[in-house]
Design a protein around this motif. Structure first.
Motif, PDB file in Angstrom:
ATOM      1  N   GLY A  88       0.811  -1.212   0.000  1.00 17.77           N
ATOM      2  CA  GLY A  88       0.000   0.000   0.000  1.00 17.77           C
ATOM      3  C   GLY A  88       0.845   1.263   0.000  1.00 17.77           C
ATOM      4  N   ALA A  89       1.936   1.231   0.778  1.00 16.70           N
ATOM      5  CA  ALA A  89       2.828   2.403   0.841  1.00 16.70           C
ATOM      6  C   ALA A  89       3.498   2.642  -0.507  1.00 16.70           C
ATOM      7  CB  ALA A  89       3.878   2.196   1.924  1.00 16.70           C
ATOM      8  N   LEU A  90       3.924   1.565  -1.170  1.00 18.51           N
ATOM      9  CA  LEU A  90       4.562   1.700  -2.486  1.00 18.51           C
ATOM     10  C   LEU A  90       3.575   2.237  -3.524  1.00 18.51           C
ATOM     11  CD1 LEU A  90       6.692  -1.582  -2.603  1.00 18.51           C
ATOM     12  CD2 LEU A  90       7.524   0.759  -2.300  1.00 18.51           C
ATOM     13  N   ILE A  91       2.337   1.715  -3.492  1.00 19.93           N
ATOM     14  CA  ILE A  91       1.324   2.200  -4.430  1.00 19.93           C
ATOM     15  C   ILE A  91       1.017   3.673  -4.151  1.00 19.93           C
ATOM     16  CG2 ILE A  91      -1.073   1.940  -5.200  1.00 19.93           C
ATOM     17  CD1 ILE A  91      -0.859  -1.036  -4.558  1.00 19.93           C
ATOM     18  N   GLY A  92       0.940   4.038  -2.865  1.00 19.89           N
ATOM     19  CA  GLY A  92       0.680   5.427  -2.505  1.00 19.89           C
ATOM     20  C   GLY A  92       1.784   6.350  -2.988  1.00 19.89           C
ATOM     21  N   THR A  93       3.030   5.903  -2.846  1.00 18.96           N
ATOM     22  CA  THR A  93       4.161   6.709  -3.322  1.00 18.96           C
ATOM     23  C   THR A  93       4.074   6.910  -4.834  1.00 18.96           C
ATOM     24  OG1 THR A  93       5.542   5.766  -1.556  1.00 18.96           O
ATOM     25  CG2 THR A  93       6.681   6.875  -3.374  1.00 18.96           C
ATOM     26  N   TRP A  94       3.808   5.810  -5.557  1.00 16.89           N
ATOM     27  CA  TRP A  94       3.712   5.905  -7.012  1.00 16.89           C
ATOM     28  C   TRP A  94       2.484   6.714  -7.436  1.00 16.89           C
ATOM     29  CZ3 TRP A  94       6.935   5.771 -10.681  1.00 16.89           C
ATOM     30  CH2 TRP A  94       6.513   5.666 -12.012  1.00 16.89           C
ATOM     31  N   ALA A  95       1.413   6.662  -6.652  1.00 15.26           N
ATOM     32  CA  ALA A  95       0.209   7.435  -6.970  1.00 15.26           C
ATOM     33  C   ALA A  95       0.518   8.931  -6.999  1.00 15.26           C
ATOM     34  CB  ALA A  95      -0.889   7.144  -5.955  1.00 15.26           C
ATOM     35  N   LEU A  96       1.329   9.379  -6.030  1.00 11.80           N
ATOM     36  CA  LEU A  96       1.682  10.801  -6.001  1.00 11.80           C
ATOM     37  C   LEU A  96       2.681  11.154  -7.108  1.00 11.80           C
ATOM     38  CD1 LEU A  96       1.876  11.335  -2.160  1.00 11.80           C
ATOM     39  CD2 LEU A  96       0.243  12.352  -3.720  1.00 11.80           C
ATOM     40  N   ILE A  97       3.602  10.232  -7.401  1.00 13.45           N
ATOM     41  CA  ILE A  97       4.567  10.489  -8.476  1.00 13.45           C
ATOM     42  C   ILE A  97       3.856  10.585  -9.822  1.00 13.45           C
ATOM     43  CG2 ILE A  97       6.514   9.486  -9.753  1.00 13.45           C
ATOM     44  CD1 ILE A  97       7.485   8.315  -7.088  1.00 13.45           C
ATOM     45  N   SER A  98       2.860   9.699 -10.032  1.00 10.64           N
ATOM     46  CA  SER A  98       2.142   9.676 -11.305  1.00 10.64           C
ATOM     47  C   SER A  98       0.859  10.491 -11.282  1.00 10.64           C
ATOM     48  CB  SER A  98       1.815   8.227 -11.686  1.00 10.64           C
ATOM     49  OG  SER A  98       0.993   7.625 -10.690  1.00 10.64           O
ATOM     50  N   ALA A  99       0.565  11.115 -10.131  1.00 15.57           N
ATOM     51  CA  ALA A  99      -0.651  11.938  -9.978  1.00 15.57           C
ATOM     52  C   ALA A  99      -1.910  11.149 -10.319  1.00 15.57           C
ATOM     53  CB  ALA A  99      -0.556  13.201 -10.828  1.00 15.57           C
ATOM     54  N   SER A 100      -2.003   9.907  -9.794  1.00 13.50           N
ATOM     55  CA  SER A 100      -3.150   9.035 -10.071  1.00 13.50           C
ATOM     56  C   SER A 100      -4.035   8.913  -8.838  1.00 13.50           C
ATOM     57  CB  SER A 100      -2.667   7.655 -10.513  1.00 13.50           C
ATOM     58  OG  SER A 100      -3.757   6.753 -10.589  1.00 13.50           O
ATOM     59  N   PHE A 101      -5.257   9.413  -8.931  1.00 10.53           N
ATOM     60  CA  PHE A 101      -6.198   9.322  -7.821  1.00 10.53           C
ATOM     61  C   PHE A 101      -6.663   7.891  -7.615  1.00 10.53           C
ATOM     62  CE2 PHE A 101     -10.600   9.787  -6.103  1.00 10.53           C
ATOM     63  CZ  PHE A 101     -10.244  10.333  -4.872  1.00 10.53           C
ATOM     64  N   ILE A 102      -6.806   7.144  -8.704  1.00 12.95           N
ATOM     65  CA  ILE A 102      -7.235   5.735  -8.606  1.00 12.95           C
ATOM     66  C   ILE A 102      -6.201   4.924  -7.841  1.00 12.95           C
ATOM     67  CG2 ILE A 102      -7.705   3.632  -9.926  1.00 12.95           C
ATOM     68  CD1 ILE A 102      -8.903   5.387 -12.105  1.00 12.95           C
ATOM     69  N   LEU A 103      -4.929   5.122  -8.145  1.00 15.36           N
ATOM     70  CA  LEU A 103      -3.871   4.407  -7.417  1.00 15.36           C
ATOM     71  C   LEU A 103      -3.865   4.792  -5.939  1.00 15.36           C
ATOM     72  CD1 LEU A 103      -0.801   4.407  -9.858  1.00 15.36           C
ATOM     73  CD2 LEU A 103      -2.239   2.471  -9.176  1.00 15.36           C
ATOM     74  N   LEU A 104      -4.151   6.057  -5.655  1.00 16.01           N
ATOM     75  CA  LEU A 104      -4.209   6.493  -4.259  1.00 16.01           C
ATOM     76  C   LEU A 104      -5.319   5.758  -3.511  1.00 16.01           C
ATOM     77  CD1 LEU A 104      -3.027   8.541  -2.171  1.00 16.01           C
ATOM     78  CD2 LEU A 104      -4.902  10.058  -2.805  1.00 16.01           C
ATOM     79  N   CYS A 105      -6.460   5.592  -4.160  1.00 16.19           N
ATOM     80  CA  CYS A 105      -7.566   4.854  -3.543  1.00 16.19           C
ATOM     81  C   CYS A 105      -7.180   3.397  -3.305  1.00 16.19           C
ATOM     82  CB  CYS A 105      -8.809   4.937  -4.433  1.00 16.19           C
ATOM     83  SG  CYS A 105      -9.561   6.583  -4.498  1.00 16.19           S
ATOM     84  N   LEU A 106      -6.493   2.780  -4.274  1.00 14.77           N
ATOM     85  CA  LEU A 106      -6.034   1.397  -4.112  1.00 14.77           C
ATOM     86  C   LEU A 106      -5.035   1.287  -2.958  1.00 14.77           C
ATOM     87  CD1 LEU A 106      -5.543   0.293  -7.831  1.00 14.77           C
ATOM     88  CD2 LEU A 106      -7.334  -0.445  -6.248  1.00 14.77           C
ATOM     89  N   ALA A 107      -4.178   2.293  -2.835  1.00 15.30           N
ATOM     90  CA  ALA A 107      -3.189   2.293  -1.749  1.00 15.30           C
ATOM     91  C   ALA A 107      -3.872   2.286  -0.388  1.00 15.30           C
ATOM     92  CB  ALA A 107      -2.276   3.513  -1.878  1.00 15.30           C
TER      93      ALA A 107
END
Length: 396
Positions: A88-107
């Motif tokens: 979850g932490a890795l997905i959250g980090t990548w969500a902010l790098i890629s500016a993806s709200f969907i990835l943030l929700c998955l995180a």
């Protein structure tokens, strides 16, 4: 004697260390959920969706984690939970790098499931000590929340700009590092396997479910759920209510800070009180303190009312929640634990979720004092129910 006893118990020390480190992610996620959501959400109305999904994930993950631990052991379950936190932490980090709200929700879905797993540390603590020391072990395990309340925000401040110029990405990455470090003490932990009776899986599940019809189990689950639910019910809208009354954000934050201290600081002696006075008496005292907290909240809108109410709310939660957890640990047998504890934490998560949504609606529509009186009514009904169950048990 007690300090020496726990100091020599490497399994308890390992569990306490792991819970303290892994639990430090929780206060960080309270801060991150809203801020990161506001940054990436396509509309401000969806800014709180990651935090809501995190709560929802905890609701649905509680029972499966309990069943997993019943089949493969507590230790395996905690490693799975820690692994989810890292993912979850890795997905959250990548969500902010890629500016993806969907990835943030998955995180936050993965992180919410991990936090649900970590709730079982309190039950594991009771399984690595002698029966007479179980309430003390459960109580001391919750002291990790006090450490996490101070460590988590400090780590957030230090790490949030570590991956600049991308804001907050470093904070998510730090959760992954903390989770990895938190798994290390588990290597020194030995938790007795749950001894299941030699009978079919289906019959065992029905037997475990049937125990939930027993009064002591019903009472333990009810007190735990109401203690947690009312704490959320009054805590979440407190900053909103205080700012609406003209108080500054700094004062509102200070009230919440002392509330968190009051939640976890009593854990140093709650277990000894349970050993001295019994689980039901301490749990009932917790309900009475919660009633007093709600009455003080309803009594006025001064800073003294908010401070007094939230501090009593924290102590009442501590007595009620630890008392209920100890009560449940004492009244279920080994092969009933996976289902009974899983349903217990699922009900607690469900009640907390409902209270969180209801609190916002009531404060927005009717005000803080009406919210407080609703809390009083719920608590009085719960206390009367507990007393009625006690009388029925005595008569039988």
């Amino acid at each position: 004697m007690s300090a020496l006893l726990f100091g020599r118990n490497s399994s308890f020390i390992g569990l306490l260390s792991a819970n303290t480190i892994l639990g430090s992610a929780m206060p960080m996620l309270i801060i991150l959920g809203g801020l990161a959501g506001l940054m990436l959400a396509p509309t401000t109305k969806l800014a709180t969706l990651p935090a809501s999904l995190q709560t929802l994930a905890g609701l649905f993950a509680a029972a499966p984690f309990s069943l997993l631990m019943g089949r493969l052991g507590r230790k395996t379950g905690f490693f799975v939970g820690g692994g989810l936190a890292i993912i979850g932490a890795l997905i959250g980090t990548w969500a902010l790098i890629s500016a993806s709200f969907i990835l943030l929700c998955l995180a936050h879905l993965a992180l919410g499931a991990a936090l649900a797993c970590f709730q079982y540390f309190r039950f594991a603590a009771a399984e690595v000590v002698r029966p007479e020391w179980q309430p003390v072990a459960i109580s001391l395990m919750l002291t990790s929340g006090l450490v996490a309340a101070f460590v988590g925000p400090q780590v957030f401040v230090m790490a949030k700009d570590a991956l600049a110029p991308i804001p907050l990405a470093g904070a998510y990455a730090s959760i992954g590092i903390l989770s990895l470090i938190g798994l290390v003490p588990l290597a020194f932990v030995t938790i007795p396997a749950i001894k299941l009776r030699p009978r079919g899986t289906t019959s065992r599940r029905f037997a475990a479910l049937s125990v939930l019809k027993q009064r002591p189990v019903r009472t333990a689950v009810g007190i735990g759920a109401i203690s947690q639910g009312i704490m959320v019910f009054l805590m979440i809208p407190t900053p909103l209510a205080m700012i609406g009354c003209g108080f500054s954000e700094a004062i509102a934050g200070d009230v919440i800070r002392w509330h968190v201290v009051a939640m976890f600081a009593p854990s140093f002696f709650t277990g000894f009180l349970i050993k001295r006075f019994g689980t039901k008496r301490i749990a009932t005292t917790g309900l009475m303190l919660l009633i007093m907290a709600a009455l003080i909240a309803a009594g006025g809108l001064s800073s003294a009312n908010f401070y007094g109410s939230l501090i009593l709310l924290g102590v009442g939660w501590n007595f009620g929640f630890i008392g209920a957890t100890t009560m449940l640990a004492n009244v279920v047998s080994e092969d009933e634990k996976p289902v009974a504890q899983g349903l217990n934490d699922t009900i607690i998560a469900l009640v907390s979720t409902l209270c969180a949504f209801a609190a916002g609606a009531i404060v927005a529509g009717f005000g803080w004092q009406v919210l407080s009186f609703v809390a009083v009514a719920i608590l009085v009904l719960t206390l009367c129910s507990v007393m009625f169950e006690k009388r029925q048990t005595v008569r039988q």
